[in-house]
Design a protein around this motif. Structure first.
Motif, PDB file in Angstrom:
ATOM      1  N   GLY A 161       0.792  -1.224   0.000  1.00 11.62           N
ATOM      2  CA  GLY A 161       0.000   0.000   0.000  1.00 11.62           C
ATOM      3  C   GLY A 161       0.819   1.266   0.000  1.00 11.62           C
ATOM      4  O   GLY A 161       0.269   2.344   0.256  1.00 11.62           O
ATOM      5  N   VAL A 162       2.116   1.204  -0.263  1.00 10.27           N
ATOM      6  CA  VAL A 162       2.941   2.408  -0.371  1.00 10.27           C
ATOM      7  C   VAL A 162       3.923   2.198  -1.512  1.00 10.27           C
ATOM      8  O   VAL A 162       4.257   1.061  -1.879  1.00 10.27           O
ATOM      9  N   GLY A 163       4.386   3.286  -2.064  1.00 13.34           N
ATOM     10  CA  GLY A 163       5.407   3.227  -3.093  1.00 13.34           C
ATOM     11  C   GLY A 163       6.750   3.611  -2.527  1.00 13.34           C
ATOM     12  O   GLY A 163       6.940   3.740  -1.310  1.00 13.34           O
ATOM     13  N   SER A 164       7.692   3.793  -3.410  1.00 14.75           N
ATOM     14  CA  SER A 164       9.034   4.168  -2.960  1.00 14.75           C
ATOM     15  C   SER A 164       9.080   5.604  -2.449  1.00 14.75           C
ATOM     16  O   SER A 164      10.017   5.989  -1.748  1.00 14.75           O
ATOM     17  N   MET A 165       8.045   6.394  -2.755  1.00 19.64           N
ATOM     18  CA  MET A 165       7.983   7.786  -2.322  1.00 19.64           C
ATOM     19  C   MET A 165       6.865   7.901  -1.289  1.00 19.64           C
ATOM     20  O   MET A 165       5.725   7.518  -1.554  1.00 19.64           O
ATOM     21  N   ILE A 166       7.183   8.390  -0.098  1.00 23.56           N
ATOM     22  CA  ILE A 166       6.209   8.486   0.984  1.00 23.56           C
ATOM     23  C   ILE A 166       6.254   9.875   1.579  1.00 23.56           C
ATOM     24  O   ILE A 166       7.237  10.621   1.418  1.00 23.56           O
ATOM     25  N   GLY A 167       5.163  10.194   2.311  1.00 23.99           N
ATOM     26  CA  GLY A 167       5.091  11.474   2.984  1.00 23.99           C
ATOM     27  C   GLY A 167       5.688  11.406   4.380  1.00 23.99           C
ATOM     28  O   GLY A 167       5.936  10.319   4.926  1.00 23.99           O
ATOM     29  N   PRO A 168       5.918  12.556   5.012  1.00 25.14           N
ATOM     30  CA  PRO A 168       6.555  12.572   6.332  1.00 25.14           C
ATOM     31  C   PRO A 168       5.653  12.039   7.443  1.00 25.14           C
ATOM     32  O   PRO A 168       6.135  11.755   8.538  1.00 25.14           O
ATOM     33  N   ARG A 169       4.352  11.893   7.203  1.00 26.92           N
ATOM     34  CA  ARG A 169       3.461  11.394   8.241  1.00 26.92           C
ATOM     35  C   ARG A 169       2.874  10.032   7.873  1.00 26.92           C
ATOM     36  O   ARG A 169       1.824   9.649   8.363  1.00 26.92           O
ATOM     37  N   ALA A 170       3.552   9.324   7.011  1.00 26.84           N
ATOM     38  CA  ALA A 170       3.005   8.075   6.485  1.00 26.84           C
ATOM     39  C   ALA A 170       2.982   6.984   7.562  1.00 26.84           C
ATOM     40  O   ALA A 170       3.819   6.941   8.466  1.00 26.84           O
ATOM     41  N   LEU A 171       1.975   6.121   7.443  1.00 27.19           N
ATOM     42  CA  LEU A 171       1.915   4.872   8.209  1.00 27.19           C
ATOM     43  C   LEU A 171       2.166   3.740   7.218  1.00 27.19           C
ATOM     44  O   LEU A 171       1.377   3.541   6.286  1.00 27.19           O
ATOM     45  N   LEU A 172       3.259   3.016   7.406  1.00 23.99           N
ATOM     46  CA  LEU A 172       3.671   2.019   6.426  1.00 23.99           C
ATOM     47  C   LEU A 172       3.227   0.627   6.880  1.00 23.99           C
ATOM     48  O   LEU A 172       3.796   0.061   7.820  1.00 23.99           O
ATOM     49  N   PRO A 173       2.211   0.056   6.235  1.00 19.88           N
ATOM     50  CA  PRO A 173       1.779  -1.296   6.610  1.00 19.88           C
ATOM     51  C   PRO A 173       2.834  -2.332   6.172  1.00 19.88           C
ATOM     52  O   PRO A 173       3.288  -2.327   5.026  1.00 19.88           O
ATOM     53  N   ALA A 187      -7.099  -1.409 -12.801  1.00 23.33           N
ATOM     54  CA  ALA A 187      -7.905  -1.358 -11.574  1.00 23.33           C
ATOM     55  C   ALA A 187      -7.020  -1.585 -10.347  1.00 23.33           C
ATOM     56  O   ALA A 187      -7.196  -0.926  -9.312  1.00 23.33           O
ATOM     57  N   GLU A 188      -6.081  -2.533 -10.452  1.00 26.05           N
ATOM     58  CA  GLU A 188      -5.198  -2.798  -9.314  1.00 26.05           C
ATOM     59  C   GLU A 188      -4.348  -1.573  -8.986  1.00 26.05           C
ATOM     60  O   GLU A 188      -4.129  -1.266  -7.801  1.00 26.05           O
ATOM     61  N   ARG A 189      -3.897  -0.857 -10.005  1.00 27.56           N
ATOM     62  CA  ARG A 189      -3.081   0.335  -9.736  1.00 27.56           C
ATOM     63  C   ARG A 189      -3.922   1.441  -9.103  1.00 27.56           C
ATOM     64  O   ARG A 189      -3.427   2.210  -8.271  1.00 27.56           O
ATOM     65  N   ILE A 190      -5.161   1.535  -9.491  1.00 29.56           N
ATOM     66  CA  ILE A 190      -6.047   2.518  -8.862  1.00 29.56           C
ATOM     67  C   ILE A 190      -6.226   2.165  -7.383  1.00 29.56           C
ATOM     68  O   ILE A 190      -6.226   3.043  -6.501  1.00 29.56           O
ATOM     69  N   VAL A 191      -6.376   0.865  -7.098  1.00 31.13           N
ATOM     70  CA  VAL A 191      -6.502   0.427  -5.700  1.00 31.13           C
ATOM     71  C   VAL A 191      -5.243   0.803  -4.929  1.00 31.13           C
ATOM     72  O   VAL A 191      -5.315   1.260  -3.779  1.00 31.13           O
ATOM     73  N   ARG A 192      -4.089   0.625  -5.536  1.00 28.02           N
ATOM     74  CA  ARG A 192      -2.842   0.992  -4.861  1.00 28.02           C
ATOM     75  C   ARG A 192      -2.771   2.497  -4.612  1.00 28.02           C
ATOM     76  O   ARG A 192      -2.268   2.941  -3.575  1.00 28.02           O
ATOM     77  N   LEU A 193      -3.293   3.269  -5.561  1.00 29.54           N
ATOM     78  CA  LEU A 193      -3.315   4.717  -5.329  1.00 29.54           C
ATOM     79  C   LEU A 193      -4.168   5.046  -4.107  1.00 29.54           C
ATOM     80  O   LEU A 193      -3.792   5.898  -3.284  1.00 29.54           O
ATOM     81  N   LEU A 194      -5.315   4.364  -3.999  1.00 30.72           N
ATOM     82  CA  LEU A 194      -6.163   4.587  -2.830  1.00 30.72           C
ATOM     83  C   LEU A 194      -5.430   4.213  -1.542  1.00 30.72           C
ATOM     84  O   LEU A 194      -5.512   4.927  -0.531  1.00 30.72           O
ATOM     85  N   GLU A 195      -4.729   3.076  -1.566  1.00 31.35           N
ATOM     86  CA  GLU A 195      -3.999   2.647  -0.374  1.00 31.35           C
ATOM     87  C   GLU A 195      -2.910   3.651  -0.010  1.00 31.35           C
ATOM     88  O   GLU A 195      -2.701   3.960   1.175  1.00 31.35           O
ATOM     89  N   GLU A 196      -2.227   4.149  -0.998  1.00 33.42           N
ATOM     90  CA  GLU A 196      -1.161   5.116  -0.715  1.00 33.42           C
ATOM     91  C   GLU A 196      -1.729   6.421  -0.160  1.00 33.42           C
ATOM     92  O   GLU A 196      -1.121   7.047   0.720  1.00 33.42           O
ATOM     93  N   ILE A 197      -2.873   6.826  -0.666  1.00 37.69           N
ATOM     94  CA  ILE A 197      -3.497   8.041  -0.130  1.00 37.69           C
ATOM     95  C   ILE A 197      -3.812   7.845   1.345  1.00 37.69           C
ATOM     96  O   ILE A 197      -3.559   8.719   2.187  1.00 37.69           O
ATOM     97  N   ALA A 198      -4.368   6.650   1.667  1.00 37.76           N
ATOM     98  CA  ALA A 198      -4.727   6.393   3.064  1.00 37.76           C
ATOM     99  C   ALA A 198      -3.481   6.230   3.932  1.00 37.76           C
ATOM    100  O   ALA A 198      -3.402   6.780   5.036  1.00 37.76           O
ATOM    101  N   ASN A 199      -2.486   5.458   3.472  1.00 36.09           N
ATOM    102  CA  ASN A 199      -1.310   5.176   4.293  1.00 36.09           C
ATOM    103  C   ASN A 199      -0.411   6.401   4.473  1.00 36.09           C
ATOM    104  O   ASN A 199       0.304   6.486   5.480  1.00 36.09           O
ATOM    105  N   ASN A 200      -0.472   7.331   3.521  1.00 37.92           N
ATOM    106  CA  ASN A 200       0.293   8.562   3.684  1.00 37.92           C
ATOM    107  C   ASN A 200      -0.504   9.649   4.402  1.00 37.92           C
ATOM    108  O   ASN A 200       0.007  10.759   4.569  1.00 37.92           O
ATOM    109  N   ARG A 201      -1.717   9.295   4.799  1.00 39.03           N
ATOM    110  CA  ARG A 201      -2.580  10.194   5.565  1.00 39.03           C
ATOM    111  C   ARG A 201      -2.759  11.551   4.866  1.00 39.03           C
ATOM    112  O   ARG A 201      -2.698  12.613   5.484  1.00 39.03           O
ATOM    113  N   LEU A 202      -2.977  11.499   3.549  1.00 40.51           N
ATOM    114  CA  LEU A 202      -3.126  12.742   2.788  1.00 40.51           C
ATOM    115  C   LEU A 202      -4.492  13.377   3.001  1.00 40.51           C
ATOM    116  O   LEU A 202      -4.677  14.564   2.725  1.00 40.51           O
ATOM    117  N   GLU A 203      -5.472  12.595   3.438  1.00 37.53           N
ATOM    118  CA  GLU A 203      -6.805  13.135   3.642  1.00 37.53           C
ATOM    119  C   GLU A 203      -7.173  13.147   5.116  1.00 37.53           C
ATOM    120  O   GLU A 203      -8.351  13.240   5.459  1.00 37.53           O
TER     121      GLU A 203
END
Length: 748
Positions: free
Chosen positions: A414-426, A620-636
């Motif tokens: 659920g994260v890529g090689s680029m993460i935010g400073p407040r990310a939660l990495l599963p 579709a799988e990449r879109i799901v990963r985008l959703l996971e990254e948004i959640a895990n990086n706490r962007l919203e």
């Protein structure tokens, strides 16, 4: 000593003279017999010494000689001493012998002896007065009698001299035996039947012989080895072996070696016992009895391994004939078995090391401690009471294997090689070990990225620059850091051979900030308390911490890529729809089965339809990963999840409709049309396929249009973030300028 002592009724004077005569005669006989007995003993002893010195008699011959010596001594003792002393010598006989010298006196003593034996009342016809007078006259004659004339005094003196001389010789012989080596050797060999050897220039010993006996294996080839004993005065030029057995005797020359100090004689297939004696021109050894014995044979052997306690495994047998046995380090090795005959010793030998085994009859048992078990070749050496070993000793090899380190498979989902400073990495990890996992930890390390380091250098050169801006790398910020997070499992999960961990790593709590490269690695330790613990590690997982604006821009870029891919797929699906309608029109009036060319064309359509569905799924799988990254990086976090809801409900939902319903239905309808032989049913199947393809196109277009709207929305959001950052930067600079001016006022 002499038989028939003097009668108690004899006149006192006669009795006294007769006893004196008997004593003198006994002394005379003793002296005469003693020197003859001593002479006989010295003679047979001298003969024994000469024979043994010259011929080196063996034990049996010396035993016979001893018997003969004792027999000769006993005969001489009986013949010259005991037998004469037992001779009958009556009173009347002595008187008759004395009559040769004085007949009258002898006659009177005989009359007195005869009358003295009569008792009162006996009818003899003689008057008592005459009897008393006769006895009295015999007593007077006895007082005057000299019985010494019966013995030759000169011969007595001669015998006494001979006895003295031979007595001195006997004492000398005793001194000779006690004080000289030759005498002591004769005494040991011929009287005590010992194994002392006569003094010689050298002595030869047969290897393996003990107390005149040598045991060799029956039926084997054997090399008889003779060695010159230390302390020799000279060395033999040649040595021969005299061999005698039931088949006869022979003499064979031995081969010299080792500077004339060792001699060998090969014997082939020895099948019966024999005797052997070593001889040389100046040496004659003792006979050695060579006995044959069966070699002990190994009836069975069992090897067992007792693994270390931490493995939790029980003792187990090692299969026979398994070649090299691979044992875990820290395993104890047990050995047991049985031989065909009782054993004197049993040892397990590995190189220079020797491990004695316990024996009880023909059985042997033992165990090698874990710390003593080493890799190498092992030989089981068995020796029986005769010193024999099996023809082929049991051998086996031991190889030590190390307890493998734990194997770790881990990933951050659920994260890529680029993460935010407040990310939660599963994260999730599965750990496997041969015997048990003792602990698991997540180690991390972060350091400033090269690009961020360049920004920091610029900040040092330009203090008023943006190094301290949000997302920048301040000059005073730490350059690197590291740490470890122990991972606790559910109760009862450790230790185990297969364990799993899962959780989330909070980047903000690790001390890493924007512009850093964050590296994770899972570490696990097993429960090896012998040579370990063994430590395993996963592959390194590296992330780059970037500002949220940069992360949003990257997500927007990737979303645009998926939109472009989806638009391309829509075009491909539109072409498939056109081809499907064309085939339907061309085959509508075809009776029966489809023509071969048409059937091939439909099969190609079906294949391309399935391939298109396979290409839509990754989107579709990449879109799901985008959703996971948004959640895990706490962007919203803290704001409405507009973007996530839009992607989930208006992009993923239409794509799922196409993937789950329309696209599979189109492929199935094309397959049914290809197989159908009824023109009306086939036309209906083509219509169903076209309708499903059209539905798929519609769903994918709806998803693509939402992606376009989402891009515009995201661009607006990103712009707002940029404005916010700019405003924060203006506020920061304003605060800094106010602080500097206030500081200047205070200084003035």
């Amino acid at each position: 000593m002499l038989t028939d002592p003097t009668s108690r009724d004899a006149p006192t004077s006669i009795a006294r003279q007769l006893r004196a005569a008997r004593g003198a005669l006994a002394r005379w006989i003793a002296v005469a017999g003693a020197w003859r007995v001593i002479a006989a003993a010295l003679a047979v002893a001298a003969l024994s010494l000469l024979l043994d010195w010259r011929f080196h008699l063996d034990l049996s011959q010396r035993a016979i000689m001893l018997v003969l010596m004792l027999a000769a001594f006993g005969y001489a003792l009986w013949r010259f001493l005991l037998k004469p002393m037992r001779r009958r010598l009556t009173d009347e006989g002595i008187c008759h012998e004395y009559a040769k010298h004085d007949p009258e006196a002898a006659e009177q003593m005989l009359a007195a002896l005869e009358f003295s034996k009569k008792r009162p009342g006996d009818e003899s016809g003689a008057s008592p007065g005459m009897v008393a007078e006769a006895i009295e006259a015999g007593g007077r004659a006895g007082e005057k009698a000299d019985f010494s004339v019966l013995l030759r005094a000169d011969l007595f003196r001669q015998n006494a001299v001979l006895l003295a001389v031979l007595g001195l010789l006997g004492v000398g012989a005793v001194v000779f035996c006690a004080a000289t080596k030759a005498g002591g050797t004769w005494l040991n060999r011929n009287l005590l039947l010992g194994r002392a050897e006569w003094p010689q220039p050298f002595f030869l010993d047969i290897e393996g012989a003990r107390d005149g006996r040598l045991t060799i294996p029956r039926g084997d080839d054997y090399t008889l080895v003779a060695r010159v004993r230390d302390g020799f005065r000279a060395l033999p030029e040649s040595v021969s072996a005299e061999i005698r057995s039931e088949e006869g005797g022979r003499e064979e020359s031995m081969d010299a070696g080792d500077g004339q100090r060792e001699f060998r004689l090969p014997l082939f297939a020895v099948g019966q016992p024999f005797e052997v004696r070593l001889t040389s021109d100046r040496y004659r050894g003792e006979w050695v009895q060579v006995n044959l014995a069966e070699r002990p044979e190994l009836v069975g052997i069992e090897l067992t391994g007792t693994p270390p306690e931490y493995t939790g495994e029980a003792q187990s047998p090692l299969g026979a004939g398994g070649g090299a046995y691979y044992l875990l380090a820290g395993t104890a090795l047990g050995v047991s078995g049985e031989a065909s005959k009782p054993l004197a010793s049993a040892d397990l030998v590995a190189g220079e090391r020797r491990f004695p085994l316990g024996i009880e009859g023909g059985r042997f048992t033992g165990e090698i401690a874990p710390e003593a078990v080493a890799a190498g070749h092992y030989t089981l050496e068995l020796v029986d009471a005769e010193g024999l070993s099996p023809r082929e000793p049991a051998r086996f090899a031991i190889r030590l294997r190390e307890d493998k380190r734990p194997k770790i498979k881990a990933e951050f989902a659920g994260v890529g090689s680029m993460i935010g400073p407040r990310a939660l990495l599963p994260y999730s990890a599965s750990i496997e070990d041969d015997y048990g996992v003792a602990s698991v930890a997540l180690k991390y390390e972060w350091r400033r990225d090269a690009a961020a380091a360049a920004v920091a250098i610029d900040a040092i050169a330009d203090p008023d620059g943006g190094a301290d801006a949000p997302g920048g790398a301040g000059a005073d910020a730490p350059e690197a850091g590291e740490g470890e997070v122990p991972l606790a499992l559910a109760e009862g999960a450790l230790p185990g051979r297969e364990v799993a961990v899962a959780g989330k790593a909070d980047v903000e709590s690790l001390g890493a900030g924007e512009g850093m490269r964050l590296q994770f690695q899972f570490h696990a330790a097993d429960n090896n308390d012998i040579s370990g613990p063994g430590e395993g590690e996963s592959s390194q997982m590296i992330f780059r911490i970037v500002p949220e604006s940069e992360l949003r821009a990257d997500l927007l870029r990737r979303e645009r890529e998926q939109r472009l891919l989806l638009e391309e797929l829509i075009k491909r699906q539109d072409l498939l729809l056109t081809d499907c309608q064309a085939v339907r029109a061309g085959t509508r009036d075809a009776p029966g089965d489809l023509p071969r060319d048409a059937r091939t064309e439909v099969a190609t359509l079906q294949k391309n339809q399935k391939l298109l569905a396979a290409d839509v799924a990754p989107v579709a799988e990449r879109i799901v990963r985008l959703l996971e990254e948004i959640a895990n990086n706490r962007l919203e976090e803290g704001v409405p999840a507009i973007q996530s809801e839009r992607l989930r409900e208006k992009v993923l939902a239409p794509l799922a409709e196409a993937l789950d319903i329309a696209l599979p239905a189109a492929a199935l309808a094309l397959d049914a049309a290809r197989r159908s032989a009824d023109p009306s049913e086939r036309d209906r199947d083509f219509a169903d396929a076209a309708n499903a393809q059209a539905a798929a196109i519609d769903a994918m277009r709806r998803a693509a249009s939402q992606l376009v709207e989402n891009e515009s929305f995201q661009q607006a959001v990103n712009l707002l973030y940029e404005i916010q950052k700019s405003q924060e930067e203006v506020n920061r600079m304003t605060d800094k300028e106010k602080e500097e001016r206030l500081k200047g006022v205070l200084e003035k």
